[in-house]
Motif scaffolding. Structure first.
Motif, PDB file in Angstrom:
ATOM      1  N   THR A 115     -19.364 -47.699 -25.693  1.00 42.79           N
ATOM      2  CA  THR A 115     -18.558 -48.813 -26.173  1.00 42.79           C
ATOM      3  C   THR A 115     -17.444 -49.200 -25.202  1.00 42.79           C
ATOM      4  O   THR A 115     -16.978 -48.365 -24.408  1.00 42.79           O
ATOM      5  CB  THR A 115     -17.914 -48.437 -27.527  1.00 42.79           C
ATOM      6  OG1 THR A 115     -16.994 -49.445 -27.947  1.00 42.79           O
ATOM      7  CG2 THR A 115     -17.140 -47.126 -27.411  1.00 42.79           C
ATOM      8  N   ASP A 116     -16.999 -50.440 -25.304  1.00 49.94           N
ATOM      9  CA  ASP A 116     -15.847 -50.890 -24.527  1.00 49.94           C
ATOM     10  C   ASP A 116     -14.559 -50.225 -24.987  1.00 49.94           C
ATOM     11  O   ASP A 116     -13.536 -50.263 -24.292  1.00 49.94           O
ATOM     12  CB  ASP A 116     -15.697 -52.409 -24.642  1.00 49.94           C
ATOM     13  CG  ASP A 116     -15.273 -52.838 -26.035  1.00 49.94           C
ATOM     14  OD1 ASP A 116     -14.070 -53.071 -26.246  1.00 49.94           O
ATOM     15  OD2 ASP A 116     -16.138 -52.938 -26.919  1.00 49.94           O
ATOM     16  N   TYR A 117     -14.570 -49.578 -26.158  1.00 47.83           N
ATOM     17  CA  TYR A 117     -13.362 -48.942 -26.687  1.00 47.83           C
ATOM     18  C   TYR A 117     -12.882 -47.767 -25.836  1.00 47.83           C
ATOM     19  O   TYR A 117     -11.802 -47.232 -26.090  1.00 47.83           O
ATOM     20  CB  TYR A 117     -13.609 -48.450 -28.118  1.00 47.83           C
ATOM     21  CG  TYR A 117     -13.437 -49.517 -29.189  1.00 47.83           C
ATOM     22  CD1 TYR A 117     -14.153 -50.709 -29.122  1.00 47.83           C
ATOM     23  CD2 TYR A 117     -12.586 -49.319 -30.258  1.00 47.83           C
ATOM     24  CE1 TYR A 117     -14.020 -51.683 -30.107  1.00 47.83           C
ATOM     25  CE2 TYR A 117     -12.438 -50.282 -31.252  1.00 47.83           C
ATOM     26  CZ  TYR A 117     -13.159 -51.456 -31.165  1.00 47.83           C
ATOM     27  OH  TYR A 117     -13.018 -52.415 -32.137  1.00 47.83           O
ATOM     28  N   ARG A 129     -22.594 -49.064 -22.118  1.00 50.08           N
ATOM     29  CA  ARG A 129     -21.464 -49.527 -22.925  1.00 50.08           C
ATOM     30  C   ARG A 129     -21.719 -50.956 -23.392  1.00 50.08           C
ATOM     31  O   ARG A 129     -22.121 -51.804 -22.600  1.00 50.08           O
ATOM     32  CB  ARG A 129     -20.178 -49.495 -22.102  1.00 50.08           C
ATOM     33  CG  ARG A 129     -19.730 -48.104 -21.695  1.00 50.08           C
ATOM     34  CD  ARG A 129     -18.506 -48.203 -20.812  1.00 50.08           C
ATOM     35  NE  ARG A 129     -18.028 -46.888 -20.380  1.00 50.08           N
ATOM     36  CZ  ARG A 129     -17.492 -46.657 -19.179  1.00 50.08           C
ATOM     37  NH1 ARG A 129     -17.397 -47.655 -18.296  1.00 50.08           N
ATOM     38  NH2 ARG A 129     -17.073 -45.448 -18.862  1.00 50.08           N
ATOM     39  N   SER A 147     -20.568 -54.059 -26.750  1.00 48.25           N
ATOM     40  CA  SER A 147     -19.447 -54.506 -27.583  1.00 48.25           C
ATOM     41  C   SER A 147     -19.934 -55.459 -28.667  1.00 48.25           C
ATOM     42  O   SER A 147     -20.981 -56.090 -28.545  1.00 48.25           O
ATOM     43  CB  SER A 147     -18.394 -55.215 -26.724  1.00 48.25           C
ATOM     44  OG  SER A 147     -18.901 -56.435 -26.201  1.00 48.25           O
ATOM     45  N   TRP A 148     -19.168 -55.527 -29.740  1.00 44.60           N
ATOM     46  CA  TRP A 148     -19.335 -56.538 -30.790  1.00 44.60           C
ATOM     47  C   TRP A 148     -20.794 -56.661 -31.245  1.00 44.60           C
ATOM     48  O   TRP A 148     -21.403 -57.734 -31.183  1.00 44.60           O
ATOM     49  CB  TRP A 148     -18.817 -57.884 -30.308  1.00 44.60           C
ATOM     50  CG  TRP A 148     -17.345 -57.949 -30.036  1.00 44.60           C
ATOM     51  CD1 TRP A 148     -16.503 -56.911 -29.811  1.00 44.60           C
ATOM     52  CD2 TRP A 148     -16.538 -59.143 -29.944  1.00 44.60           C
ATOM     53  NE1 TRP A 148     -15.224 -57.371 -29.592  1.00 44.60           N
ATOM     54  CE2 TRP A 148     -15.208 -58.727 -29.667  1.00 44.60           C
ATOM     55  CE3 TRP A 148     -16.814 -60.499 -30.049  1.00 44.60           C
ATOM     56  CZ2 TRP A 148     -14.153 -59.630 -29.515  1.00 44.60           C
ATOM     57  CZ3 TRP A 148     -15.772 -61.407 -29.893  1.00 44.60           C
ATOM     58  CH2 TRP A 148     -14.462 -60.970 -29.638  1.00 44.60           C
ATOM     59  N   GLY A 195     -14.346 -60.912 -26.380  1.00 49.80           N
ATOM     60  CA  GLY A 195     -15.458 -60.063 -25.979  1.00 49.80           C
ATOM     61  C   GLY A 195     -16.767 -60.821 -26.031  1.00 49.80           C
ATOM     62  O   GLY A 195     -16.794 -62.034 -26.284  1.00 49.80           O
ATOM     63  N   SER A 200     -23.352 -56.844 -22.569  1.00 51.03           N
ATOM     64  CA  SER A 200     -22.779 -57.608 -23.681  1.00 51.03           C
ATOM     65  C   SER A 200     -23.235 -59.049 -23.609  1.00 51.03           C
ATOM     66  O   SER A 200     -23.677 -59.540 -22.568  1.00 51.03           O
ATOM     67  CB  SER A 200     -21.248 -57.541 -23.657  1.00 51.03           C
ATOM     68  OG  SER A 200     -20.727 -58.184 -22.509  1.00 51.03           O
ATOM     69  N   SER A 233     -12.227 -57.041 -24.647  1.00 56.92           N
ATOM     70  CA  SER A 233     -13.500 -56.309 -24.698  1.00 56.92           C
ATOM     71  C   SER A 233     -14.520 -56.905 -23.740  1.00 56.92           C
ATOM     72  O   SER A 233     -15.721 -56.637 -23.845  1.00 56.92           O
ATOM     73  CB  SER A 233     -14.058 -56.331 -26.128  1.00 56.92           C
ATOM     74  OG  SER A 233     -13.244 -55.579 -26.999  1.00 56.92           O
TER      75      SER A 233
END
Length: 281
Positions: free
Chosen positions: A95-97, A141, A143-144, A175, A207, A249
Protein backbone atom coordinates in the motif's frame (compact mmCIF):
# COMPACT_ATOMS: atom_id res chain seq x y z
CA UNK A 1 -0.80 -23.34 -10.91
CA UNK A 2 -0.68 -20.14 -8.84
CA UNK A 3 -1.63 -20.43 -5.19
CA UNK A 4 -3.46 -17.41 -3.78
CA UNK A 5 -3.84 -16.70 -0.10
CA UNK A 6 -7.24 -15.05 0.16
CA UNK A 7 -10.67 -15.84 -1.19
CA UNK A 8 -13.28 -13.30 -0.08
CA UNK A 9 -11.37 -10.03 -0.39
CA UNK A 10 -11.76 -7.68 -3.35
CA UNK A 11 -8.57 -8.71 -5.16
CA UNK A 12 -8.82 -12.39 -4.23
CA UNK A 13 -12.33 -12.63 -5.68
CA UNK A 14 -11.03 -11.24 -8.97
CA UNK A 15 -8.04 -13.60 -8.91
CA UNK A 16 -10.33 -16.59 -8.36
CA UNK A 17 -11.80 -16.32 -11.87
CA UNK A 18 -8.43 -16.27 -13.65
CA UNK A 19 -6.92 -19.35 -15.28
CA UNK A 20 -4.68 -21.64 -13.27
CA UNK A 21 -5.43 -20.08 -9.88
CA UNK A 22 -6.32 -21.76 -6.60
CA UNK A 23 -7.53 -19.50 -3.78
CA UNK A 24 -7.34 -20.42 -0.11
CA UNK A 25 -9.96 -19.01 2.26
CA UNK A 26 -9.84 -18.80 6.04
CA UNK A 27 -11.24 -22.32 6.29
CA UNK A 28 -8.10 -23.62 4.57
CA UNK A 29 -5.45 -21.16 5.75
CA UNK A 30 -5.39 -19.44 9.14
CA UNK A 31 -3.90 -16.04 8.33
CA UNK A 32 -3.43 -15.41 12.05
CA UNK A 33 -1.03 -18.38 12.21
CA UNK A 34 2.20 -17.60 10.33
CA UNK A 35 3.60 -21.11 10.88
CA UNK A 36 0.52 -22.83 9.45
CA UNK A 37 0.55 -20.61 6.36
CA UNK A 38 4.26 -21.23 5.87
CA UNK A 39 3.67 -24.98 6.02
CA UNK A 40 1.14 -24.70 3.18
CA UNK A 41 3.74 -22.91 1.06
CA UNK A 42 6.37 -25.51 1.99
CA UNK A 43 4.25 -28.34 0.62
CA UNK A 44 2.47 -26.73 -2.34
CA UNK A 45 2.98 -27.81 -5.94
CA UNK A 46 2.24 -24.26 -7.13
CA UNK A 47 4.72 -22.47 -9.37
CA UNK A 48 4.09 -19.11 -7.68
CA UNK A 49 2.36 -17.62 -4.63
CA UNK A 50 0.21 -14.48 -4.47
CA UNK A 51 -0.62 -13.06 -1.05
CA UNK A 52 -3.94 -11.20 -1.34
CA UNK A 53 -4.68 -11.28 2.40
CA UNK A 54 -4.49 -8.17 4.56
CA UNK A 55 -5.92 -6.62 7.69
CA UNK A 56 -7.44 -3.58 5.94
CA UNK A 57 -9.59 -2.05 8.70
CA UNK A 58 -7.39 1.04 8.91
CA UNK A 59 -9.12 2.69 11.85
CA UNK A 60 -9.51 -0.55 13.82
CA UNK A 61 -5.79 -1.20 13.47
CA UNK A 62 -5.13 1.76 15.74
CA UNK A 63 -6.49 -0.22 18.70
CA UNK A 64 -5.79 -3.74 17.36
CA UNK A 65 -2.29 -3.32 15.99
CA UNK A 66 -1.18 -6.72 17.27
CA UNK A 67 -3.64 -8.58 15.03
CA UNK A 68 -2.79 -6.30 12.11
CA UNK A 69 0.90 -6.96 12.76
CA UNK A 70 0.40 -10.70 12.50
CA UNK A 71 -1.76 -10.67 9.37
CA UNK A 72 0.05 -7.87 7.54
CA UNK A 73 3.56 -8.48 8.80
CA UNK A 74 4.43 -11.80 10.40
CA UNK A 75 2.37 -14.09 8.18
CA UNK A 76 3.62 -12.69 4.83
CA UNK A 77 7.18 -12.85 6.14
CA UNK A 78 6.79 -16.51 7.14
CA UNK A 79 5.21 -17.42 3.80
CA UNK A 80 7.92 -15.57 1.88
CA UNK A 81 10.62 -17.45 3.81
CA UNK A 82 9.00 -20.78 2.94
CA UNK A 83 8.69 -19.72 -0.70
CA UNK A 84 12.32 -18.56 -0.79
CA UNK A 85 13.50 -21.89 0.58
CA UNK A 86 11.97 -23.55 -2.47
CA UNK A 87 12.71 -20.82 -5.00
CA UNK A 88 9.00 -20.12 -5.59
CA UNK A 89 8.16 -16.53 -6.64
CA UNK A 90 6.13 -14.65 -4.03
CA UNK A 91 3.89 -11.72 -5.05
CA UNK A 92 2.76 -9.52 -2.17
CA UNK A 93 0.23 -6.68 -2.32
CA UNK A 94 1.12 -3.61 -0.29
CA UNK A 95 0.00 0.00 0.00
CA UNK A 96 0.91 3.66 -0.40
CA UNK A 97 0.32 3.99 3.36
CA UNK A 98 3.96 3.01 3.92
CA UNK A 99 4.82 6.57 2.88
CA UNK A 100 4.41 9.75 4.90
CA UNK A 101 1.69 10.98 2.54
CA UNK A 102 2.81 14.59 2.20
CA UNK A 103 3.72 16.74 -0.82
CA UNK A 104 2.21 16.43 -4.26
CA UNK A 105 4.72 14.37 -6.25
CA UNK A 106 4.00 10.70 -7.06
CA UNK A 107 5.90 8.40 -4.72
CA UNK A 108 8.73 6.45 -6.32
CA UNK A 109 9.48 2.89 -5.21
CA UNK A 110 12.78 3.93 -3.61
CA UNK A 111 11.46 7.00 -1.77
CA UNK A 112 11.92 6.96 2.04
CA UNK A 113 9.07 5.26 3.90
CA UNK A 114 7.46 6.76 6.99
CA UNK A 115 4.01 5.31 7.74
CA UNK A 116 1.70 7.55 9.77
CA UNK A 117 -0.67 4.94 11.19
CA UNK A 118 -0.77 1.37 12.52
CA UNK A 119 -1.99 -0.08 9.23
CA UNK A 120 0.94 1.46 7.37
CA UNK A 121 3.43 0.28 9.99
CA UNK A 122 2.19 -3.31 9.80
CA UNK A 123 2.19 -3.32 6.00
CA UNK A 124 5.76 -2.03 6.01
CA UNK A 125 6.69 -4.85 8.38
CA UNK A 126 5.31 -7.29 5.81
CA UNK A 127 7.24 -5.65 2.98
CA UNK A 128 10.49 -5.89 4.91
CA UNK A 129 9.81 -9.52 5.78
CA UNK A 130 9.22 -10.42 2.13
CA UNK A 131 12.43 -8.68 1.04
CA UNK A 132 14.49 -10.15 3.85
CA UNK A 133 13.36 -13.67 2.92
CA UNK A 134 15.71 -13.33 -0.05
CA UNK A 135 13.67 -15.26 -2.60
CA UNK A 136 12.20 -14.20 -5.95
CA UNK A 137 9.45 -11.73 -5.14
CA UNK A 138 7.43 -8.72 -6.19
CA UNK A 139 5.92 -6.25 -3.74
CA UNK A 140 3.12 -4.38 -5.49
CA UNK A 141 2.04 -1.20 -3.73
CA UNK A 142 -1.37 0.05 -4.74
CA UNK A 143 -4.00 2.53 -3.57
CA UNK A 144 -7.72 3.27 -3.35
CA UNK A 145 -8.94 -0.23 -4.24
CA UNK A 146 -12.47 -0.40 -5.68
CA UNK A 147 -14.66 -3.15 -7.11
CA UNK A 148 -18.20 -4.51 -7.18
CA UNK A 149 -17.36 -6.62 -4.13
CA UNK A 150 -16.88 -5.89 -0.44
CA UNK A 151 -16.72 -2.43 1.08
CA UNK A 152 -15.13 0.38 -0.89
CA UNK A 153 -15.58 4.02 -1.86
CA UNK A 154 -17.59 3.39 -5.03
CA UNK A 155 -20.19 1.27 -3.28
CA UNK A 156 -20.38 3.70 -0.36
CA UNK A 157 -20.96 6.65 -2.69
CA UNK A 158 -23.65 4.79 -4.61
CA UNK A 159 -25.44 3.94 -1.37
CA UNK A 160 -25.22 7.47 0.01
CA UNK A 161 -25.99 9.06 -3.35
CA UNK A 162 -29.27 7.18 -3.55
CA UNK A 163 -30.28 8.33 -0.08
CA UNK A 164 -29.12 11.95 -0.11
CA UNK A 165 -29.22 14.98 -2.37
CA UNK A 166 -25.87 16.38 -1.25
CA UNK A 167 -22.64 15.14 0.34
CA UNK A 168 -19.45 16.66 1.72
CA UNK A 169 -16.37 14.72 0.58
CA UNK A 170 -12.69 15.17 1.39
CA UNK A 171 -11.05 17.17 -1.38
CA UNK A 172 -7.42 17.45 -0.21
CA UNK A 173 -6.47 13.75 -0.47
CA UNK A 174 -5.23 12.71 -3.90
CA UNK A 175 -4.54 9.30 -5.40
CA UNK A 176 -5.31 6.86 -8.17
CA UNK A 177 -8.49 4.77 -7.78
CA UNK A 178 -7.50 1.21 -8.69
CA UNK A 179 -9.81 -1.61 -9.71
CA UNK A 180 -9.41 -4.91 -7.86
CA UNK A 181 -9.84 -6.65 -11.23
CA UNK A 182 -6.87 -4.74 -12.63
CA UNK A 183 -4.76 -5.46 -9.54
CA UNK A 184 -5.58 -9.16 -9.87
CA UNK A 185 -4.59 -9.18 -13.53
CA UNK A 186 -1.35 -7.36 -12.72
CA UNK A 187 -0.44 -9.82 -9.94
CA UNK A 188 -1.28 -12.76 -12.19
CA UNK A 189 0.96 -11.44 -14.97
CA UNK A 190 3.79 -10.53 -12.58
CA UNK A 191 3.71 -14.01 -11.01
CA UNK A 192 4.01 -15.70 -14.41
CA UNK A 193 6.81 -13.34 -15.46
CA UNK A 194 8.75 -13.99 -12.24
CA UNK A 195 8.58 -17.73 -12.86
CA UNK A 196 10.40 -17.15 -16.15
CA UNK A 197 12.72 -14.36 -14.97
CA UNK A 198 13.46 -14.00 -11.26
CA UNK A 199 15.72 -11.00 -11.97
CA UNK A 200 12.53 -8.93 -12.12
CA UNK A 201 12.21 -9.24 -8.33
CA UNK A 202 11.67 -5.97 -6.52
CA UNK A 203 9.17 -3.36 -5.33
CA UNK A 204 6.66 -1.86 -7.75
CA UNK A 205 3.75 0.57 -7.83
CA UNK A 206 0.37 0.17 -9.51
CA UNK A 207 -2.56 2.58 -9.39
CA UNK A 208 -5.31 3.91 -11.60
CA UNK A 209 -4.97 7.03 -13.72
CA UNK A 210 -5.33 9.93 -13.65
CA UNK A 211 -4.76 10.95 -10.04
CA UNK A 212 -7.82 12.59 -8.53
CA UNK A 213 -9.24 13.79 -5.22
CA UNK A 214 -11.87 11.81 -3.35
CA UNK A 215 -14.36 14.62 -3.98
CA UNK A 216 -13.77 14.64 -7.74
CA UNK A 217 -13.90 10.85 -7.83
CA UNK A 218 -17.29 11.00 -6.10
CA UNK A 219 -18.52 13.51 -8.70
CA UNK A 220 -17.44 11.12 -11.46
CA UNK A 221 -19.22 8.21 -9.75
CA UNK A 222 -22.49 10.14 -9.57
CA UNK A 223 -22.18 11.37 -13.15
CA UNK A 224 -21.54 7.91 -14.56
CA UNK A 225 -24.24 6.25 -12.45
CA UNK A 226 -26.86 8.90 -13.20
CA UNK A 227 -27.36 9.89 -9.56
CA UNK A 228 -28.22 13.53 -8.89
CA UNK A 229 -26.21 14.15 -5.73
CA UNK A 230 -24.15 17.32 -5.35
CA UNK A 231 -20.66 17.19 -3.83
CA UNK A 232 -18.99 19.86 -1.71
CA UNK A 233 -15.29 19.44 -1.10
CA UNK A 234 -13.99 19.70 2.47
CA UNK A 235 -10.52 19.49 4.06
CA UNK A 236 -9.47 16.32 5.87
CA UNK A 237 -9.47 18.29 9.11
CA UNK A 238 -13.27 18.50 8.84
CA UNK A 239 -13.52 14.70 8.71
CA UNK A 240 -11.36 13.38 11.55
CA UNK A 241 -10.70 9.65 11.87
CA UNK A 242 -8.81 7.47 14.39
CA UNK A 243 -6.08 6.76 11.83
CA UNK A 244 -4.34 9.53 9.91
CA UNK A 245 -4.90 9.35 6.16
CA UNK A 246 -2.24 10.40 3.63
CA UNK A 247 -2.97 13.56 1.67
CA UNK A 248 -0.76 12.31 -1.15
CA UNK A 249 -1.38 8.75 -2.36
CA UNK A 250 -0.03 9.38 -5.85
CA UNK A 251 2.23 6.55 -7.06
CA UNK A 252 4.90 6.61 -9.75
CA UNK A 253 4.24 3.42 -11.74
CA UNK A 254 6.93 3.76 -14.41
CA UNK A 255 9.03 0.77 -13.29
CA UNK A 256 5.97 -1.49 -13.43
CA UNK A 257 5.47 -0.46 -17.04
CA UNK A 258 9.12 -0.78 -18.02
CA UNK A 259 9.69 -4.12 -16.26
CA UNK A 260 6.40 -5.96 -16.73
CA UNK A 261 4.74 -4.01 -19.59
CA UNK A 262 1.81 -3.27 -17.28
CA UNK A 263 0.45 0.26 -17.59
CA UNK A 264 -1.74 2.27 -15.25
CA UNK A 265 -5.41 1.43 -15.84
CA UNK A 266 -7.93 4.17 -16.64
CA UNK A 267 -10.15 4.38 -13.55
CA UNK A 268 -13.02 5.78 -15.60
CA UNK A 269 -13.12 2.52 -17.54
CA UNK A 270 -12.79 0.60 -14.28
CA UNK A 271 -15.78 2.51 -12.90
CA UNK A 272 -17.85 1.61 -15.94
CA UNK A 273 -17.10 -2.09 -15.40
CA UNK A 274 -17.92 -1.89 -11.69
CA UNK A 275 -21.29 -0.25 -12.34
CA UNK A 276 -22.09 -2.91 -14.95
CA UNK A 277 -21.12 -5.69 -12.53
CA UNK A 278 -23.33 -4.21 -9.81
CA UNK A 279 -26.30 -4.10 -12.18
CA UNK A 280 -25.98 -7.84 -12.72
CA UNK A 281 -25.64 -8.80 -9.07
Amino acid sequence: MILVFGKSGQVARELSVLDGVKCLGRDEADYNDPTACAEIVATTTASAIINAVAYTAVDNAETDEETARIVNGNTPAAMAQAAAARGIPFVHISTDYVFEGNGDKPWKTNDPVNPQNAYGRTKLLGENGVRDAGGPHAILRTSWVVSAHGNNFVKTMLRLGEARDALTIVADQFGGPTGAREIAAACHSIAHQLVKDTSKSGTYHFSGAPDVSWADFAIAIFAKSGLTCSVTGIPSSDYPSPAARPLNSRLDCETTLSTFAISRPDWSRTLTHILADLEHQ
